[in-house]
Design an enzyme around this catalytic site. Structure first.
Site, PDB file in Angstrom:
ATOM      1  N   ASP A  30      31.247   2.214  41.252  1.00  0.00           N
ATOM      2  CA  ASP A  30      31.825   2.675  42.669  1.00  0.00           C
ATOM      3  C   ASP A  30      32.933   1.733  43.080  1.00  0.00           C
ATOM      4  O   ASP A  30      32.657   0.501  42.866  1.00  0.00           O
ATOM      5  CB  ASP A  30      30.893   3.090  43.396  1.00  0.00           C
ATOM      6  CG  ASP A  30      31.268   3.733  44.593  1.00  0.00           C
ATOM      7  OD1 ASP A  30      32.233   4.547  44.401  1.00  0.00           O
ATOM      8  OD2 ASP A  30      30.532   3.974  45.769  1.00  0.00           O
ATOM      9  N   GLY A  31      33.741   2.161  43.799  1.00  0.00           N
ATOM     10  CA  GLY A  31      34.551   1.044  44.497  1.00  0.00           C
ATOM     11  C   GLY A  31      35.998   0.725  43.936  1.00  0.00           C
ATOM     12  O   GLY A  31      36.716   0.236  44.245  1.00  0.00           O
ATOM     13  N   HIS A  47      41.310   2.791  39.159  1.00  0.00           N
ATOM     14  CA  HIS A  47      40.617   3.419  38.021  1.00  0.00           C
ATOM     15  C   HIS A  47      41.086   2.950  36.756  1.00  0.00           C
ATOM     16  O   HIS A  47      40.366   2.606  35.785  1.00  0.00           O
ATOM     17  CB  HIS A  47      41.147   5.065  38.300  1.00  0.00           C
ATOM     18  CG  HIS A  47      40.564   5.618  39.489  1.00  0.00           C
ATOM     19  ND1 HIS A  47      39.269   5.408  39.813  1.00  0.00           N
ATOM     20  CD2 HIS A  47      40.983   6.491  40.095  1.00  0.00           C
ATOM     21  CE1 HIS A  47      39.014   6.134  40.933  1.00  0.00           C
ATOM     22  NE2 HIS A  47      40.268   6.720  41.091  1.00  0.00           N
ATOM     23  N   GLU A  77      30.794  16.098  41.958  1.00  0.00           N
ATOM     24  CA  GLU A  77      31.555  16.463  43.322  1.00  0.00           C
ATOM     25  C   GLU A  77      32.967  15.724  43.286  1.00  0.00           C
ATOM     26  O   GLU A  77      33.433  15.878  44.279  1.00  0.00           O
ATOM     27  CB  GLU A  77      30.473  15.875  44.259  1.00  0.00           C
ATOM     28  CG  GLU A  77      29.267  16.462  44.621  1.00  0.00           C
ATOM     29  CD  GLU A  77      28.091  16.458  43.445  1.00  0.00           C
ATOM     30  OE1 GLU A  77      27.878  15.453  42.861  1.00  0.00           O
ATOM     31  OE2 GLU A  77      27.469  17.371  43.318  1.00  0.00           O
ATOM     32  N   LEU A 141      24.163  -0.316  20.200  1.00  0.00           N
ATOM     33  CA  LEU A 141      24.128   0.289  21.472  1.00  0.00           C
ATOM     34  C   LEU A 141      24.372   1.633  21.515  1.00  0.00           C
ATOM     35  O   LEU A 141      25.290   2.179  20.922  1.00  0.00           O
ATOM     36  CB  LEU A 141      25.190  -0.451  22.108  1.00  0.00           C
ATOM     37  CG  LEU A 141      25.437  -0.172  23.873  1.00  0.00           C
ATOM     38  CD1 LEU A 141      24.143  -0.627  24.654  1.00  0.00           C
ATOM     39  CD2 LEU A 141      26.786  -0.584  24.265  1.00  0.00           C
ATOM     40  N   LEU A 205      22.405   7.342  45.652  1.00  0.00           N
ATOM     41  CA  LEU A 205      22.488   7.972  44.013  1.00  0.00           C
ATOM     42  C   LEU A 205      23.612   8.658  43.855  1.00  0.00           C
ATOM     43  O   LEU A 205      23.827   8.849  42.830  1.00  0.00           O
ATOM     44  CB  LEU A 205      21.064   8.431  43.724  1.00  0.00           C
ATOM     45  CG  LEU A 205      19.895   7.623  43.361  1.00  0.00           C
ATOM     46  CD1 LEU A 205      18.623   8.236  43.087  1.00  0.00           C
ATOM     47  CD2 LEU A 205      20.343   6.832  41.998  1.00  0.00           C
ATOM     48  N   SER A 206      24.205   9.324  44.982  1.00  0.00           N
ATOM     49  CA  SER A 206      25.104  10.424  44.551  1.00  0.00           C
ATOM     50  C   SER A 206      24.857  11.281  43.300  1.00  0.00           C
ATOM     51  O   SER A 206      25.948  11.529  42.488  1.00  0.00           O
ATOM     52  CB  SER A 206      26.478   9.792  44.544  1.00  0.00           C
ATOM     53  OG  SER A 206      26.779   8.764  45.692  1.00  0.00           O
ATOM     54  N   GLU A 217      14.408   0.224  38.693  1.00  0.00           N
ATOM     55  CA  GLU A 217      14.807  -0.648  39.724  1.00  0.00           C
ATOM     56  C   GLU A 217      16.213  -0.536  39.915  1.00  0.00           C
ATOM     57  O   GLU A 217      17.255  -0.278  39.222  1.00  0.00           O
ATOM     58  CB  GLU A 217      14.558  -2.066  39.198  1.00  0.00           C
ATOM     59  CG  GLU A 217      13.119  -2.394  38.650  1.00  0.00           C
ATOM     60  CD  GLU A 217      12.154  -2.591  39.730  1.00  0.00           C
ATOM     61  OE1 GLU A 217      12.444  -2.960  40.997  1.00  0.00           O
ATOM     62  OE2 GLU A 217      11.035  -2.247  39.645  1.00  0.00           O
TER      63      GLU A 217
HETATM   64  C1  IPE Z   1      29.828   8.424  42.542  1.00  0.00           C
HETATM   65  O1  IPE Z   1      30.637   7.834  43.452  1.00  0.00           O
HETATM   66  C2  IPE Z   1      30.228   8.865  41.181  1.00  0.00           C
HETATM   67  C3  IPE Z   1      30.828   7.866  40.302  1.00  0.00           C
HETATM   68  C4  IPE Z   1      30.939   6.564  40.523  1.00  0.00           C
HETATM   69  C5  IPE Z   1      31.631   8.613  39.189  1.00  0.00           C
HETATM   70  P1  IPE Z   1      31.227   8.451  44.556  1.00  0.00           P
HETATM   71  O2  IPE Z   1      32.510   7.608  45.109  1.00  0.00           O
HETATM   72  O3  IPE Z   1      31.919   9.600  44.112  1.00  0.00           O
HETATM   73  O4  IPE Z   1      30.212   8.834  45.554  1.00  0.00           O
HETATM   74  P2  IPE Z   1      30.078   8.957  47.141  1.00  0.00           P
HETATM   75  O5  IPE Z   1      31.084  10.189  47.324  1.00  0.00           O
HETATM   76  O6  IPE Z   1      30.707   7.759  47.820  1.00  0.00           O
HETATM   77  O7  IPE Z   1      28.670   9.302  47.376  1.00  0.00           O
HETATM   78  C1  IPE Z   2      34.489   5.038  41.490  1.00  0.00           C
HETATM   79  O1  IPE Z   2      35.424   4.574  42.272  1.00  0.00           O
HETATM   80  C2  IPE Z   2      35.287   5.947  40.279  1.00  0.00           C
HETATM   81  C3  IPE Z   2      34.858   7.474  40.550  1.00  0.00           C
HETATM   82  C4  IPE Z   2      34.181   8.107  41.473  1.00  0.00           C
HETATM   83  C5  IPE Z   2      35.526   8.032  39.593  1.00  0.00           C
HETATM   84  P1  IPE Z   2      35.874   5.420  43.682  1.00  0.00           P
HETATM   85  O2  IPE Z   2      37.039   6.233  43.193  1.00  0.00           O
HETATM   86  O3  IPE Z   2      34.674   6.308  44.161  1.00  0.00           O
HETATM   87  O4  IPE Z   2      36.201   4.307  44.698  1.00  0.00           O
HETATM   88  P2  IPE Z   2      36.167   4.233  46.228  1.00  0.00           P
HETATM   89  O5  IPE Z   2      34.598   4.529  46.295  1.00  0.00           O
HETATM   90  O6  IPE Z   2      36.542   5.546  46.845  1.00  0.00           O
HETATM   91  O7  IPE Z   2      36.466   2.966  46.591  1.00  0.00           O
HETATM   92 MG    MG Z   3      33.139   5.782  45.549  1.00  0.00          MG
END
Ligand code: IPE
Ligand code: IPE
Ligand code: MG
Length: 258
Positions: A30-31, A47, A77, A141, A205-206, A217
């Site tokens: 994420d992020g 990305h 989602e 792996l 956990l999304s 953990e």
């Molecule tokens: C979870 O991240 C999905 C992936 C990393 C693929 P999201 O960015 O979609 O989750 P939320 O919306 O912040 O919960």
């Molecule tokens: C995770 O990064 C990648 C996917 C969910 C596909 P994000 O796209 O959710 O990045 P943020 O959370 O908006 O920063």
């Molecule tokens: Mg995100």
């Protein structure tokens, strides 16, 4: 990733070689968007950089002796995002498989894909099938790609499979136990994750591995996914190794011999 990595699987230096490396690490990557925006770049740049970090994470996991690495790449989602971002992510997956499949195969990596493939574009579904088929006999792996994955939807699919087996008279309702449910999930045959990592500081956990993470953990590094380098991965493993896992019993430290 070099072809010699699998032969040199060694424990990470962070733990001095004695503590147990998690067998299965699952990562919510994420992020990416925030990483890019904080640099004045479009989200898509995050990305793109994220895919580079995927390569490094796979390589590192292989090197330190992790057996299963699950990467949450696209959630059920995530279709809620703007069409151009969704399109970009689909394109990136295609590019990743096209460019990296040969390398993964050369490194003895076995690819598994979890998530709903029925809803995907035919070309994407075909590439995912190809990645699994081409690497199915590899013994290094296991890279589990969670794509169009949602744990609730996965559980619903599993329930339907089991209900159909009951309806056909193959099993009785009373035969449905924890193992039967586990075997009906997309992750059939894959051990539960020992460690779930979510980057970016979010602590949720999304819809990821809701069933499988029952005794995992959790580590929540503050950095964004494009910042999750080998040091950050090593720190997450070290955090895991300092935990005491009890599984409902009285337990022992993760790092001590069993
Ligand atoms: C979870 O991240 C999905 C992936 C990393 C693929 P999201 O960015 O979609 O989750 P939320 O919306 O912040 O919960
Ligand atoms: C995770 O990064 C990648 C996917 C969910 C596909 P994000 O796209 O959710 O990045 P943020 O959370 O908006 O920063
Ligand atoms: Mg995100």
């Amino acid at each position: 990733m070099s072809a010699s990595l699998d032969a040199s699987r060694t424990p990470p230096s962070v733990e001095g070689g004695s503590a147990a490396v998690p067998k299965h690490v699952a990562i919510i990557m994420d992020g990416n968007g925030r990483w890019a925006l904080s640099r004045g770049l479009p989200r898509t740049e995050g990305h793109r950089k994220g895919v580079e970090m995927v390569r490094r994470a796979v390589s590192y996991a292989d090197k330190v002796g992790i057996d299963y690495l699950t990467l949450y790449s696209f959630s059920t989602e995530n279709w809620r995002r703007p069409a151009d971002e969704v399109g970009y992510l689909m394109g990136l997956l295609k590019l990743f498989i096209r460019r990296d499949l040969a390398d993964l195969h050369a490194n003895n990596v076995r690819v598994r894909v979890i998530g709903d493939r029925a809803d995907l574009r035919a070309d994407i579904a075909a590439l995912l099938d190809e990645a699994e088929t081409a690497t199915r006999n590899n013994t290094g792996l296991t890279l589990v790609i969670a794509f169009n994955y949602g744990a609730r939807q996965e559980i619903v699919r599993a329930m339907r499979r089991l209900a159909e087996r009951v309806a056909r008279g193959e099993i009785a309702a009373a035969d449905i136990d924890v193992d039967a449910v586990s075997s009906a999930l997309d992750t059939a045959g894959i051990p539960d994750p020992d460690l779930v990592i979510r980057t970016s500081g979010e602590q949720r956990l999304s819809n990821f591995l809701l069933w499988q993470a029952a005794y995992a953990e959790f580590v929540f590094p503050a950095g964004f996914w494009p910042d999750f380098d080998e040091d950050a991965f090593g720190r997450a493993i070290a955090d895991f190794q300092a935990r005491e896992r009890r599984f409902g019993g009285l337990g022992e430290r993760v790092g001590t011999a069993r």
